[in-house]
Scaffold this motif. Structure first.
Motif, PDB file in Angstrom:
ATOM      1  N   LEU A  60       6.607   0.676   9.169  1.00 46.23           N
ATOM      2  CA  LEU A  60       7.897   0.317   9.747  1.00 46.23           C
ATOM      3  C   LEU A  60       8.651  -0.727   8.928  1.00 46.23           C
ATOM      4  N   ASN A  61       7.950  -1.685   8.367  1.00 46.00           N
ATOM      5  CA  ASN A  61       8.599  -2.743   7.589  1.00 46.00           C
ATOM      6  C   ASN A  61       8.243  -2.703   6.111  1.00 46.00           C
ATOM      7  N   SER A  62       7.832  -1.545   5.655  1.00 39.21           N
ATOM      8  CA  SER A  62       7.420  -1.391   4.263  1.00 39.21           C
ATOM      9  C   SER A  62       8.628  -1.260   3.343  1.00 39.21           C
ATOM     10  N   LYS A  63       8.507  -1.794   2.141  1.00 37.78           N
ATOM     11  CA  LYS A  63       9.560  -1.638   1.137  1.00 37.78           C
ATOM     12  C   LYS A  63       9.571  -0.214   0.575  1.00 37.78           C
ATOM     13  N   GLN A  64       8.476   0.516   0.745  1.00 37.26           N
ATOM     14  CA  GLN A  64       8.367   1.882   0.242  1.00 37.26           C
ATOM     15  C   GLN A  64       8.587   2.882   1.374  1.00 37.26           C
ATOM     16  N   ASN A  65       9.370   2.500   2.340  1.00 35.97           N
ATOM     17  CA  ASN A  65       9.553   3.316   3.536  1.00 35.97           C
ATOM     18  C   ASN A  65      10.435   4.527   3.266  1.00 35.97           C
ATOM     19  N   TYR A  66      10.172   5.596   3.979  1.00 34.72           N
ATOM     20  CA  TYR A  66      11.026   6.771   3.940  1.00 34.72           C
ATOM     21  C   TYR A  66      12.183   6.564   4.902  1.00 34.72           C
ATOM     22  N   THR A  67      13.297   7.155   4.611  1.00 35.26           N
ATOM     23  CA  THR A  67      14.428   7.077   5.525  1.00 35.26           C
ATOM     24  C   THR A  67      14.186   7.991   6.707  1.00 35.26           C
ATOM     25  N   LEU A  68      14.900   7.740   7.775  1.00 36.80           N
ATOM     26  CA  LEU A  68      14.781   8.590   8.951  1.00 36.80           C
ATOM     27  C   LEU A  68      15.136  10.033   8.613  1.00 36.80           C
ATOM     28  N   LYS A  69      16.132  10.224   7.775  1.00 37.76           N
ATOM     29  CA  LYS A  69      16.544  11.570   7.375  1.00 37.76           C
ATOM     30  C   LYS A  69      15.413  12.298   6.649  1.00 37.76           C
ATOM     31  N   GLN A  70      14.691  11.612   5.776  1.00 37.77           N
ATOM     32  CA  GLN A  70      13.568  12.218   5.060  1.00 37.77           C
ATOM     33  C   GLN A  70      12.447  12.597   6.026  1.00 37.77           C
ATOM     34  N   ILE A  71      12.178  11.749   6.988  1.00 39.93           N
ATOM     35  CA  ILE A  71      11.121  12.034   7.960  1.00 39.93           C
ATOM     36  C   ILE A  71      11.497  13.242   8.805  1.00 39.93           C
ATOM     37  N   LEU A  72      12.723  13.278   9.299  1.00 42.66           N
ATOM     38  CA  LEU A  72      13.164  14.417  10.124  1.00 42.66           C
ATOM     39  C   LEU A  72      13.168  15.717   9.341  1.00 42.66           C
ATOM     40  N   MET A 105       0.848  -1.174   0.000  1.00 39.03           N
ATOM     41  CA  MET A 105       0.000   0.000   0.000  1.00 39.03           C
ATOM     42  C   MET A 105       0.897   1.242   0.000  1.00 39.03           C
ATOM     43  N   LYS A 106       0.475   2.247  -0.726  1.00 35.40           N
ATOM     44  CA  LYS A 106       1.230   3.489  -0.832  1.00 35.40           C
ATOM     45  C   LYS A 106       0.628   4.543   0.084  1.00 35.40           C
ATOM     46  N   LEU A 107       1.493   5.149   0.895  1.00 39.92           N
ATOM     47  CA  LEU A 107       1.079   6.205   1.807  1.00 39.92           C
ATOM     48  C   LEU A 107       1.993   7.400   1.599  1.00 39.92           C
ATOM     49  N   THR A 108       1.448   8.572   1.799  1.00 35.05           N
ATOM     50  CA  THR A 108       2.283   9.768   1.727  1.00 35.05           C
ATOM     51  C   THR A 108       3.051   9.894   3.048  1.00 35.05           C
ATOM     52  N   LEU A 109       4.067  10.717   3.029  1.00 39.84           N
ATOM     53  CA  LEU A 109       4.844  10.923   4.244  1.00 39.84           C
ATOM     54  C   LEU A 109       3.994  11.516   5.360  1.00 39.84           C
ATOM     55  N   SER A 110       3.138  12.463   5.037  1.00 38.59           N
ATOM     56  CA  SER A 110       2.291  13.064   6.079  1.00 38.59           C
ATOM     57  C   SER A 110       1.321  12.035   6.658  1.00 38.59           C
ATOM     58  N   GLN A 111       0.794  11.147   5.826  1.00 43.30           N
ATOM     59  CA  GLN A 111      -0.081  10.090   6.339  1.00 43.30           C
ATOM     60  C   GLN A 111       0.696   9.197   7.300  1.00 43.30           C
ATOM     61  N   LYS A 112       1.914   8.830   6.912  1.00 43.72           N
ATOM     62  CA  LYS A 112       2.732   7.978   7.775  1.00 43.72           C
ATOM     63  C   LYS A 112       3.013   8.639   9.110  1.00 43.72           C
ATOM     64  N   LEU A 113       3.364   9.907   9.079  1.00 44.16           N
ATOM     65  CA  LEU A 113       3.668  10.616  10.326  1.00 44.16           C
ATOM     66  C   LEU A 113       2.446  10.708  11.229  1.00 44.16           C
ATOM     67  N   ASN A 114       1.284  11.000  10.656  1.00 44.36           N
ATOM     68  CA  ASN A 114       0.044  11.068  11.447  1.00 44.36           C
ATOM     69  C   ASN A 114      -0.299   9.724  12.070  1.00 44.36           C
ATOM     70  N   ILE A 115      -0.116   8.676  11.315  1.00 47.38           N
ATOM     71  CA  ILE A 115      -0.428   7.334  11.814  1.00 47.38           C
ATOM     72  C   ILE A 115       0.565   6.926  12.896  1.00 47.38           C
ATOM     73  N   LEU A 116       1.838   7.214  12.704  1.00 45.41           N
ATOM     74  CA  LEU A 116       2.854   6.843  13.686  1.00 45.41           C
ATOM     75  C   LEU A 116       2.660   7.532  15.031  1.00 45.41           C
ATOM     76  N   LEU A 124      -4.117  -0.839  14.749  1.00 44.43           N
ATOM     77  CA  LEU A 124      -3.161   0.176  14.338  1.00 44.43           C
ATOM     78  C   LEU A 124      -1.718  -0.323  14.441  1.00 44.43           C
ATOM     79  N   ASP A 125      -1.390  -1.080  15.466  1.00 41.64           N
ATOM     80  CA  ASP A 125      -0.030  -1.602  15.609  1.00 41.64           C
ATOM     81  C   ASP A 125       0.357  -2.516  14.449  1.00 41.64           C
ATOM     82  N   ILE A 126      -0.566  -3.336  14.001  1.00 40.23           N
ATOM     83  CA  ILE A 126      -0.296  -4.226  12.867  1.00 40.23           C
ATOM     84  C   ILE A 126      -0.164  -3.420  11.585  1.00 40.23           C
TER      85      ILE A 126
END
Length: 78
Positions: A60-72, A1-12, A51-53
């Motif tokens: 967290l384990n996605s192949k389309q994950n952003y790097t920590l540097k991109q998130i920061l 599934m594809k998520l935007t960075l802002s979606q990922k941050l809100n969910i996290l 939500l944890d799953i």
């Protein structure tokens, strides 16, 4: 599934238990709500998960994950 960075941050950062969501044909997350009672949102959303799953599978384990540097950088810490 594809998520935007802002979606990922809100969910996290959410403290809720469930996520109810809809995806489009391209497997993009188009709408979602973070909640503690998925039954309440069942008529509006086609899918729900703990939500944890969801975090583990799609962020967290996605192949389309952003790097920590991109998130920061996105949240202006870096």
């Amino acid at each position: 599934m594809k998520l935007t960075l802002s979606q990922k941050l809100n969910i996290l950062k959410s403290k809720k238990t469930f996520i109810s969501f809809n995806i489009d044909n391209d497997k993009k997350l188009i709408e979602y709500t973070l909640n503690d009672n998925f039954v309440r949102y069942k008529p509006k959303y086609n899918n729900f998960k703990l939500l944890d799953i969801f975090k583990d599978d799609y962020i967290l384990n996605s192949k389309q994950n952003y790097t920590l540097k991109q998130i920061l950088k996105q949240i202006n810490i870096y």
